[in-house]
Design an enzyme around this catalytic site. Sequence first.
Site, PDB file in Angstrom:
ATOM      1  N   HIS A 113      14.441  70.678  56.062  1.00  0.00           N
ATOM      2  CA  HIS A 113      13.571  69.722  55.210  1.00  0.00           C
ATOM      3  C   HIS A 113      13.814  70.343  53.798  1.00  0.00           C
ATOM      4  CE1 HIS A 113      11.593  73.699  55.770  1.00  0.00           C
ATOM      5  NE2 HIS A 113      11.033  73.601  54.508  1.00  0.00           N
ATOM      6  N   ASP A 164      11.071  71.334  50.404  1.00  0.00           N
ATOM      7  CA  ASP A 164       9.749  71.460  50.185  1.00  0.00           C
ATOM      8  C   ASP A 164       9.130  70.565  49.256  1.00  0.00           C
ATOM      9  OD1 ASP A 164       9.918  73.612  51.843  1.00  0.00           O
ATOM     10  OD2 ASP A 164       9.473  75.142  50.285  1.00  0.00           O
ATOM     11  N   HIS A 202      16.648  73.509  53.634  1.00  0.00           N
ATOM     12  CA  HIS A 202      16.608  74.704  54.350  1.00  0.00           C
ATOM     13  C   HIS A 202      15.818  74.479  55.597  1.00  0.00           C
ATOM     14  CE1 HIS A 202      12.998  74.612  51.924  1.00  0.00           C
ATOM     15  NE2 HIS A 202      12.225  75.243  52.826  1.00  0.00           N
ATOM     16  N   ARG A 212       9.607  86.396  64.391  1.00  0.00           N
ATOM     17  CA  ARG A 212       9.629  86.630  63.148  1.00  0.00           C
ATOM     18  C   ARG A 212       8.473  86.257  62.168  1.00  0.00           C
ATOM     19  NH1 ARG A 212      11.042  82.762  58.771  1.00  0.00           N
ATOM     20  NH2 ARG A 212      12.488  83.730  57.202  1.00  0.00           N
TER      21      ARG A 212
HETATM   22  O1  LIG Z   1       9.516  80.769  57.326  1.00  0.00           O
HETATM   23  C1  LIG Z   1      10.471  80.532  56.072  1.00  0.00           C
HETATM   24  O2  LIG Z   1      11.011  81.559  55.991  1.00  0.00           O
HETATM   25  C2  LIG Z   1      10.566  79.287  55.628  1.00  0.00           C
HETATM   26  C3  LIG Z   1       9.420  78.471  55.828  1.00  0.00           C
HETATM   27  C4  LIG Z   1       9.298  77.119  55.339  1.00  0.00           C
HETATM   28  O3  LIG Z   1      10.742  76.707  54.909  1.00  0.00           O
HETATM   29  C5  LIG Z   1       8.201  76.172  54.667  1.00  0.00           C
HETATM   30  O4  LIG Z   1       7.093  76.608  55.305  1.00  0.00           O
HETATM   31  O5  LIG Z   1       8.574  75.210  54.119  1.00  0.00           O
HETATM   32 FE   LIG Z   2      10.539  75.064  53.393  1.00  0.00          FE
END
Ligand SMILES: O=C(O)CCC(=O)C(=O)O
Ligand SMILES: [Fe+2]
Length: 331
Positions: free
Chosen positions: A215, A217, A271, A280
Amino acid sequence: MSEQKQDLSSYPPFFFQQSESVRTVEPKDSIPPISDEPDPLPCIDLQHLNPEEIGKACRNWGMFRLVNHGIPIELGTQLQEQLMKVFSLPFEDKQAGLQSPITYFWGTAALTPSGVALREKVQKVNRIEGIYARLHLLPQMTTDDPMFISFRNLLEEYGKHMAELIRCLFEALRKNLGIDPALSKPYLSEYHGLFRLYRYFPCSESSKEEGISAHTDSTVLSIVNQDQVGGLQVFKDDRWIEIRPIPNTLVVNIGDMFQAMSNDEYKSAEHRVLNKQEARISICYFVHPEDDVVIQSTKYKPFTYKDFRAQVQEDIKTIGTKVGLQRFKPT
Ligand SMILES: O=C(O)CCC(=O)C(=O)O
Ligand SMILES: [Fe+2]
C-alpha cells in the site's frame, strides 16, 4: 506448524481459523527481497539536514532512514516494552480495556482511517493487531489500570516528539518545493496526528505471510519506529527491498497527500510488512492535512483530504482495494 506457541491466548482467536492458502502473498509480490546488500535506503541526519539530499531521497524512494532524530533512546525503549506488555494481555482484556480514545483492533486487510479493519468485500484478514490513538485525545483516556496509565503517559510524551519532528521535516521539504508558507498549517494538521501501534503475529517465514499488504499511506508524512525483528519492505525498481531494523533510527515515508502537494515530484512509497518468526512491534505516527483544505496540485483535480478519505473508503467497500491518487487525475 512453526508458529510460536507462547502466549497464543493473547492473539485474536480468528488468527487460528483462516486457512494457510488465503494468507500467502500473490505472484506479483513474490520477487525475492534482496537483504544481504549494504543498507540501500537513503539515510538523513536531522542534525545536519541537507536539502538536496532529503529532496533526492523523496524523489527517488519516497522513504528514508532518519538518524540523530532527537527522540530520547530511553523513551523509545520504554514505550516499546510497555506496548509489548499491553499486547501480551489476554485478547478479551485488550478488547475490554482499550476503549475510546485509545482503541484496539485486529486484521488490517483494509483499514478505515481510524484503523478499524473493513471486512466487507475483503477476503484476506491479515494477522496483525493494532492500537489506534489520536495524539490530541490521549489526555482524555480514563483508566485506573497502572499499565494503561503508564502506556498512555509514555505515548503522550513520545507523541510530542513526533509532532515536533514531523513539523521540522515538513518545513524542510516545503521549502525545497517552494510551497507557500501560509499552507504549512493547513497542509500538516497537528490535530490529525495519530498513532497506529502494531503487533505482528509470529509465523513461519517460508509462508510469506503479509502482516500489512502492499500500500501507500494516505498521509502527508508517516514515521515508523520498528523493533529489531524486521519485515518492513519497500517496492523499488521492480523488487521488494528490506528495510532492515537499525537501532535508534526511524523510517520516514512520503504519503499520497505530499505526493500531490509536490506535483508528483516526491513519491509516496509502496511498502508492506511480512510477518516473521518472532512477533514484531512497530510504533507508527501519521499526519494528514486539515479535512477541508484544498490540495493545490498541477497533477490532480482540486480535492480535499476529506474527499480523498471518502473515496478510499468507497473503493475499499466496492472493489476491495484502495485506488488512491489515480482517482483524482484530470480526465
Ligand atoms: O509496521 C510498519 O512497519 C508499517 C505499518 C504501515 O505501513 C502502516 O500502518 O501504514
Ligand atoms: Fe504504511
